[in-house]
Design a protein around this motif. Structure first.
Motif, PDB file in Angstrom:
ATOM      1  N   SER A  10       0.884  -1.189   0.011  1.00  0.00           N
ATOM      2  CA  SER A  10       0.052   0.058   0.061  1.00  0.00           C
ATOM      3  C   SER A  10       0.759   1.396  -0.113  1.00  0.00           C
ATOM      4  CB  SER A  10      -0.906  -0.036   1.245  1.00  0.00           C
ATOM      5  OG  SER A  10      -1.824  -1.072   1.032  1.00  0.00           O
ATOM      6  N   ALA A  11       1.947   1.230   0.738  1.00  0.00           N
ATOM      7  CA  ALA A  11       2.857   2.113   0.843  1.00  0.00           C
ATOM      8  C   ALA A  11       3.577   2.385  -0.465  1.00  0.00           C
ATOM      9  CB  ALA A  11       4.179   2.120   1.782  1.00  0.00           C
ATOM     10  N   ALA A  12       3.743   1.518  -1.366  1.00  0.00           N
ATOM     11  CA  ALA A  12       4.395   1.398  -2.590  1.00  0.00           C
ATOM     12  C   ALA A  12       3.646   2.173  -3.521  1.00  0.00           C
ATOM     13  CB  ALA A  12       4.995   0.000  -3.037  1.00  0.00           C
ATOM     14  N   LEU A  13       2.327   1.854  -3.545  1.00  0.00           N
ATOM     15  CA  LEU A  13       0.916   2.171  -4.532  1.00  0.00           C
ATOM     16  C   LEU A  13       0.611   3.582  -4.028  1.00  0.00           C
ATOM     17  CD1 LEU A  13      -0.991  -1.108  -4.906  1.00  0.00           C
ATOM     18  CD2 LEU A  13       1.080  -0.344  -6.276  1.00  0.00           C
ATOM     19  N   GLY A  14       0.947   4.213  -2.999  1.00  0.00           N
ATOM     20  CA  GLY A  14       0.325   5.307  -2.422  1.00  0.00           C
ATOM     21  C   GLY A  14      -1.357   5.176  -2.256  1.00  0.00           C
ATOM     22  N   ARG A  15      -1.835   4.039  -1.990  1.00  0.00           N
ATOM     23  CA  ARG A  15      -3.360   3.953  -1.909  1.00  0.00           C
ATOM     24  C   ARG A  15      -3.536   2.541  -1.092  1.00  0.00           C
ATOM     25  NH1 ARG A  15      -4.582  -0.117  -5.355  1.00  0.00           N
ATOM     26  NH2 ARG A  15      -3.750  -0.289  -7.252  1.00  0.00           N
ATOM     27  N   PRO A  16      -4.613   2.318  -0.629  1.00  0.00           N
ATOM     28  CA  PRO A  16      -4.850   1.054  -0.163  1.00  0.00           C
ATOM     29  C   PRO A  16      -5.039   0.001  -1.123  1.00  0.00           C
ATOM     30  CG  PRO A  16      -6.447   2.539   0.602  1.00  0.00           C
ATOM     31  CD  PRO A  16      -5.665   3.174  -0.457  1.00  0.00           C
ATOM     32  N   ILE A  17      -4.711  -1.488  -0.681  1.00  0.00           N
ATOM     33  CA  ILE A  17      -4.807  -2.686  -1.518  1.00  0.00           C
ATOM     34  C   ILE A  17      -5.556  -3.510  -1.031  1.00  0.00           C
ATOM     35  CG2 ILE A  17      -2.976  -3.513  -0.172  1.00  0.00           C
ATOM     36  CD1 ILE A  17      -2.915  -3.714  -3.967  1.00  0.00           C
ATOM     37  N   ALA A  18      -6.363  -4.294  -2.107  1.00  0.00           N
ATOM     38  CA  ALA A  18      -7.244  -5.217  -1.804  1.00  0.00           C
ATOM     39  C   ALA A  18      -6.739  -6.711  -2.206  1.00  0.00           C
ATOM     40  CB  ALA A  18      -8.722  -4.921  -2.335  1.00  0.00           C
ATOM     41  N   GLU A  19      -7.145  -7.681  -1.714  1.00  0.00           N
ATOM     42  CA  GLU A  19      -6.693  -9.306  -2.155  1.00  0.00           C
ATOM     43  C   GLU A  19      -6.939  -9.380  -3.530  1.00  0.00           C
ATOM     44  OE1 GLU A  19      -8.201 -11.928   0.551  1.00  0.00           O
ATOM     45  OE2 GLU A  19      -7.095 -11.629   2.109  1.00  0.00           O
ATOM     46  N   GLN A  20      -8.113  -8.818  -4.069  1.00  0.00           N
ATOM     47  CA  GLN A  20      -8.323  -9.094  -5.603  1.00  0.00           C
ATOM     48  C   GLN A  20      -7.655  -8.089  -6.505  1.00  0.00           C
ATOM     49  OE1 GLN A  20     -10.757  -8.427  -3.005  1.00  0.00           O
ATOM     50  NE2 GLN A  20     -11.223 -10.485  -2.707  1.00  0.00           N
ATOM     51  N   ASP A  21      -6.922  -7.279  -6.042  1.00  0.00           N
ATOM     52  CA  ASP A  21      -6.292  -6.186  -6.911  1.00  0.00           C
ATOM     53  C   ASP A  21      -5.251  -7.198  -7.663  1.00  0.00           C
ATOM     54  OD1 ASP A  21      -7.674  -4.291  -6.242  1.00  0.00           O
ATOM     55  OD2 ASP A  21      -6.400  -3.332  -5.006  1.00  0.00           O
ATOM     56  N   VAL A  22      -4.959  -6.909  -8.999  1.00  0.00           N
ATOM     57  CA  VAL A  22      -4.018  -7.438  -9.834  1.00  0.00           C
ATOM     58  C   VAL A  22      -2.842  -6.350 -10.036  1.00  0.00           C
ATOM     59  CG1 VAL A  22      -3.469  -8.621 -11.966  1.00  0.00           C
ATOM     60  CG2 VAL A  22      -5.694  -8.953 -11.033  1.00  0.00           C
ATOM     61  N   LEU A  23      -1.515  -6.792  -9.637  1.00  0.00           N
ATOM     62  CA  LEU A  23      -0.543  -5.712  -9.891  1.00  0.00           C
ATOM     63  C   LEU A  23      -0.279  -5.597 -11.187  1.00  0.00           C
ATOM     64  CD1 LEU A  23       1.443  -6.491  -6.408  1.00  0.00           C
ATOM     65  CD2 LEU A  23      -0.506  -4.507  -6.930  1.00  0.00           C
ATOM     66  N   GLY A  24      -0.140  -6.796 -12.165  1.00  0.00           N
ATOM     67  CA  GLY A  24       0.146  -6.636 -13.403  1.00  0.00           C
ATOM     68  C   GLY A  24       1.459  -6.028 -13.761  1.00  0.00           C
ATOM     69  N   ASP A  25       1.282  -5.061 -14.590  1.00  0.00           N
ATOM     70  CA  ASP A  25       2.779  -4.399 -15.130  1.00  0.00           C
ATOM     71  C   ASP A  25       3.220  -3.678 -14.234  1.00  0.00           C
ATOM     72  OD1 ASP A  25       2.424  -5.609 -17.684  1.00  0.00           O
ATOM     73  OD2 ASP A  25       1.320  -3.965 -18.638  1.00  0.00           O
ATOM     74  N   LEU A  26       2.672  -3.298 -13.005  1.00  0.00           N
ATOM     75  CA  LEU A  26       3.288  -2.746 -12.104  1.00  0.00           C
ATOM     76  C   LEU A  26       4.717  -3.523 -11.288  1.00  0.00           C
ATOM     77  CD1 LEU A  26       0.658  -1.003  -9.893  1.00  0.00           C
ATOM     78  CD2 LEU A  26       1.794  -0.159 -11.611  1.00  0.00           C
ATOM     79  N   VAL A  27       4.772  -4.861 -11.492  1.00  0.00           N
ATOM     80  CA  VAL A  27       5.560  -5.743 -11.207  1.00  0.00           C
ATOM     81  C   VAL A  27       6.621  -5.762 -12.330  1.00  0.00           C
ATOM     82  CG1 VAL A  27       6.300  -7.817 -10.515  1.00  0.00           C
ATOM     83  CG2 VAL A  27       4.229  -7.178  -9.711  1.00  0.00           C
TER      84      VAL A  27
END
Length: 300
Positions: free
Chosen positions: A17-34
């Motif tokens: 969440s700190a890396a994204l700058g927003r809350p994260i949910a279990e269903q979120d797909v990080l995709g090309d951010l990785v």
């Protein structure tokens, strides 16, 4: 490039969440951010890592603790998730995905998380979720059940590797003092324009004011650059505080620093639009900044 070792956490969700700058949910797909990760066991989830939901990444990062419950450090109740971040200078070019991946791999080697050729290295994932920033989140428990042997002090090893990366990738160096004298060492003078001279031609006045604006926006000795550097330094110091208000305040200061950088660019654009902006104005005044306390560590 400025490195930062963030506060360790018990759960990957806080660091992600700190890396994204927003809350994260279990269903979120990080995709090309990785942009990179340690070799992953695709039995954790179907598809490749780009298709994994955050819940899959969380399981991946926490598995070493389940497999090796006795691998905890001296304090068994200490948080396990290791999080580091690096930020580029605002003037740096946009890096390509392979370059971000190379940076992530070099940082994990430098911090002892994934030594070159080590088949039992730690699990980690690198996220490039915000402009000019890379976050690496890892579990320091290795695949063989031992803990990573990180260099001491790890901050120094990380800074040294960042200096090498700057040279290899042609990035703006984070020089001590930003390559300019500290404002605390400059005599303070109230900024002022020279009195108007009736004999001066309009192009000469325009050139004088253009030179003044260039000096205000100057990255070497300009007062705005000095202020921006101190704001960035304060932001990094706040994010290192082990308190809930630190990261939020640090993020706010980061945006203030970005706005100051935008002001510098606006001043340069305004100066370039003035007639005779390229003429040399010998009477242009220097604009020393107001003195500030000497910072403990310069960010640019």
């Amino acid at each position: 490039m400025i490195p930062l070792i963030c506060e360790s956490q018990f759960f990957p969700s806080i660091s992600v969440s700190a890396a994204l700058g927003r809350p994260i949910a279990e269903q979120d797909v990080l995709g090309d951010l990785v942009v990179a990760s340690a070799p992953v066991d695709c039995s954790v989830a179907e598809g490749g890592p780009k298709e994994w939901m955050f819940a899959n990444w969380e399981e991946y990062l926490r598995t070493p603790q389940s497999l090796h419950p006795h691998a905890a450090g001296p304090n068994a109740n200490a948080p396990e998730i290791f999080h580091l971040a690096v930020r580029l200078h605002p003037a740096d070019r946009d890096l390509r995905r392979p370059e971000w991946a190379e940076i992530a791999q070099r940082l994990t080697r430098a911090t002892g998380l994934a030594p070159a050729g080590d088949e039992h290295a730690c699990r980690w994932v690198a996220l490039q979720a915000r402009p000019g920033r890379l976050d690496v989140i890892a579990n320091p428990i290795r695949e063989d059940g031992t803990r990573a042997r990180q260099p001491w002090p790890v901050h120094e090893a990380l800074r040294n590797e960042c200096r090498l990366i700057e040279v290899d990738l042609g990035l703006v160096p984070a020089q001590p003092g930003g390559g300019r004298p500290l404002t605390a060492h400059l005599p303070y003078q109230s900024p002022s324009l020279p009195p108007p001279v009736t004999e001066e031609s309009p192009p000469a006045v325009a050139a004088l004011l253009a030179t003044l604006m260039y000096q205000l926006a100057d990255e070497t000795n300009g007062p705005i650059a000095s202020v921006r550097g101190l704001v960035e330094q304060a932001a990094h110091r706040l994010e290192e505080l082990p308190h809930s208000y630190g990261p939020a305040a640090g993020h706010r200061l980061e945006w203030i620093a970005r706005r100051l950088y935008g002001i510098q660019q606006d001043l340069k654009a305004a100066a370039a639009d003035l007639p005779a902006a390229n003429e040399h104005a010998t009477l242009a005044p220097r604009m020393p900044a107001a003195p500030h306390p000497t910072p403990a560590r310069r960010s640019r």
